[in-house]
Design an enzyme around this catalytic site. Structure first.
Site, mmCIF file in Angstrom:
data_model
loop_
_atom_site.group_PDB
_atom_site.id
_atom_site.type_symbol
_atom_site.label_atom_id
_atom_site.label_comp_id
_atom_site.label_asym_id
_atom_site.label_seq_id
_atom_site.Cartn_x
_atom_site.Cartn_y
_atom_site.Cartn_z
ATOM 1 N N ARG A 1 0.804 -1.221 0.000
ATOM 2 C CA ARG A 1 0.000 0.000 0.000
ATOM 3 C C ARG A 1 0.840 1.276 0.000
ATOM 4 N NH1 ARG A 1 -1.089 -3.904 2.288
ATOM 5 N NH2 ARG A 1 -3.074 -4.965 2.277
ATOM 6 N N THR A 2 1.765 1.355 0.943
ATOM 7 C CA THR A 2 2.467 2.626 1.151
ATOM 8 C C THR A 2 3.321 2.971 -0.065
ATOM 9 O OG1 THR A 2 2.551 1.996 3.474
ATOM 10 C CG2 THR A 2 3.862 3.892 2.816
ATOM 11 N N LYS B 1 25.333 -5.435 -1.735
ATOM 12 C CA LYS B 1 26.800 -5.514 -1.819
ATOM 13 C C LYS B 1 27.449 -4.816 -0.636
ATOM 14 C CE LYS B 1 26.295 -4.948 -6.791
ATOM 15 N NZ LYS B 1 26.471 -3.926 -7.833
ATOM 16 N N ARG C 1 11.285 3.477 4.108
ATOM 17 C CA ARG C 1 10.796 2.534 5.128
ATOM 18 C C ARG C 1 11.995 1.714 5.571
ATOM 19 N NH1 ARG C 1 5.550 -1.283 4.729
ATOM 20 N NH2 ARG C 1 4.618 0.728 5.250
ATOM 21 N N HIS D 1 4.552 5.566 11.784
ATOM 22 C CA HIS D 1 4.124 5.391 10.392
ATOM 23 C C HIS D 1 3.180 6.561 10.124
ATOM 24 C CE1 HIS D 1 2.963 3.785 6.637
ATOM 25 N NE2 HIS D 1 2.650 2.551 6.966
HETATM 26 N N1 CP Z 1 -0.403 -0.288 5.992
HETATM 27 C C1 CP Z 1 0.772 -0.486 5.381
HETATM 28 O O1 CP Z 1 1.794 0.128 5.711
HETATM 29 O O2 CP Z 1 0.728 -1.405 4.376
HETATM 30 P P1 CP Z 1 1.969 -1.843 3.480
HETATM 31 O O3 CP Z 1 2.939 -2.568 4.378
HETATM 32 O O4 CP Z 1 1.377 -2.723 2.412
HETATM 33 O O5 CP Z 1 2.609 -0.594 2.926
#
Ligand code: CP
Length: 313
Positions: free
Chosen positions: A58-59, A86, A108, A136
């Protein structure tokens, strides 16, 4: 009002005014998403790079689409297929991306604070797409946008966050954001998945759904992070589902018009029953759509510095 900051790293350091600005800006962005041609020239000539050290559907995809809908150029670094394999460090990877012309790096990482390190290291803007169990922020912003759409306010709302609070960056960001905007936030889950001193963040703590979900307006169900449960923090998944899985029986503790959220991905039938996941109270798919609008708003506010009424022209 403009978003006068270089980076967006968490809701802990965003003011209530900044959060409201992002949510307000997401409204015209959602209108753009409803058009047949979902594209405006606002960020033409800007570059957005995603750098994900953990999996995401999603993100990452919604950030990429958000950037494309605003006409920015995008590139996506898959760490598994990059020179990180590497031995290239986070700092050198980010510097390399920056000198290719990135205006924004969206990261992330499994380590809490990695986006903050990056923000101090590069001149490009940095957006935190999830760091360890810390924050998040864009998930919480899209959750809040969905609550605002459905309930019209935050002040006085009772919001329960249900599940594995200890490992959840979604919980932390929601707590910061919702309490700043005046909601009453409850955390509900087993004691083994409840971090010490969580009440110091201004939330009420409950260990039983009967009490924690009583009369709430919103339930945000967290994913059980099966990949982090090797320590035996609850006796069995079946036991967890019986006590804390949101089903139609537990839903009756809440208000009749309760809104059910889940950040995804869902462990279907574990933390939420299929009847509730697919039922009339749930807005899980709408959350995903709203995620694109909120991320468009954030990219727009960070890169254009413009006023809201300039967006769609
Ligand atoms: N909610 C969320 O962060 O989903 P993803 O891990 O798919 O990005």
């Amino acid at each position: 009002m403009k978003l006068k900051r270089k980076d967006v790293l968490g809701l802990q350091d965003l003011s209530a005014e900044e959060i409201n600005l992002i949510l307000d800006t997401a409204e015209p962005m959602k209108e753009i998403l409803a058009r047949e041609i979902k594209k405006v020239p606002t960020l033409r000539g800007r570059s957005v790079i995603t750098l994900f050290y953990e999996p995401s559907t999603r993100t990452r995809t919604s950030f990429e689409l958000a950037a494309k809908y605003l006409s920015a150029d995008t590139a996506s670094i898959s760490v598994a297929a990059s020179s990180v394999q590497k031995g290239e460090s986070l700092r050198d990877t980010a510097k390399t991306i920056e000198v290719m012309g990135a205006d924004v790096i969206i990261i992330r990482h499994s380590v809490s604070g990695a986006p903050h390190f990056l923000a101090r290291t590069v001149n490009a803007r940095v957006i935190n797409a999830g760091d360890g169990a810390h924050e998040h922020p864009t998930q919480a912003l899209l959750d809040m946008f969905t609550i605002k759409e459905k309930k019209g306010r935050f002040a006085g709302l009772k919001v329960a966050i249900l599940g594995d609070i200890t490992h959840s960056r979604v919980a932390r960001s929601n707590i910061w954001g919702l309490t700043k905007l005046g909601a009453e936030v409850r955390v509900v889950g087993p004691p083994t998945l409840m971090p010490p001193f969580i009440q110091d963040l201004g939330v009420k703590v409950f260990y039983r759904c009967e009490e924690g979900l009583e009369d709430v307006d919103v339930i945000n169900v967290l994913r059980i992070q099966l990949e982090r449960q090797q320590k035996g923090l609850f006796p069995s998944i079946r036991e967890y589902t019986r006590l804390f899985g949101l089903d139609e029986k537990k839903l009756r503790y809440a208000k009749p018009d309760v809104l059910v959220l889940h950040p995804g991905p869902v462990n279907r039938g574990i933390e939420i029953s299929p009847e509730v996941q697919d039922g009339p109270h749930a807005a899980i798919n709408e959350q995903v759509t709203n995620g694109v609008a909120v991320r468009m708003a954030l990219l727009y506010l960070l890169m254009s510095g413009g006023e809201v009424n300039e967006i769609a022209s």
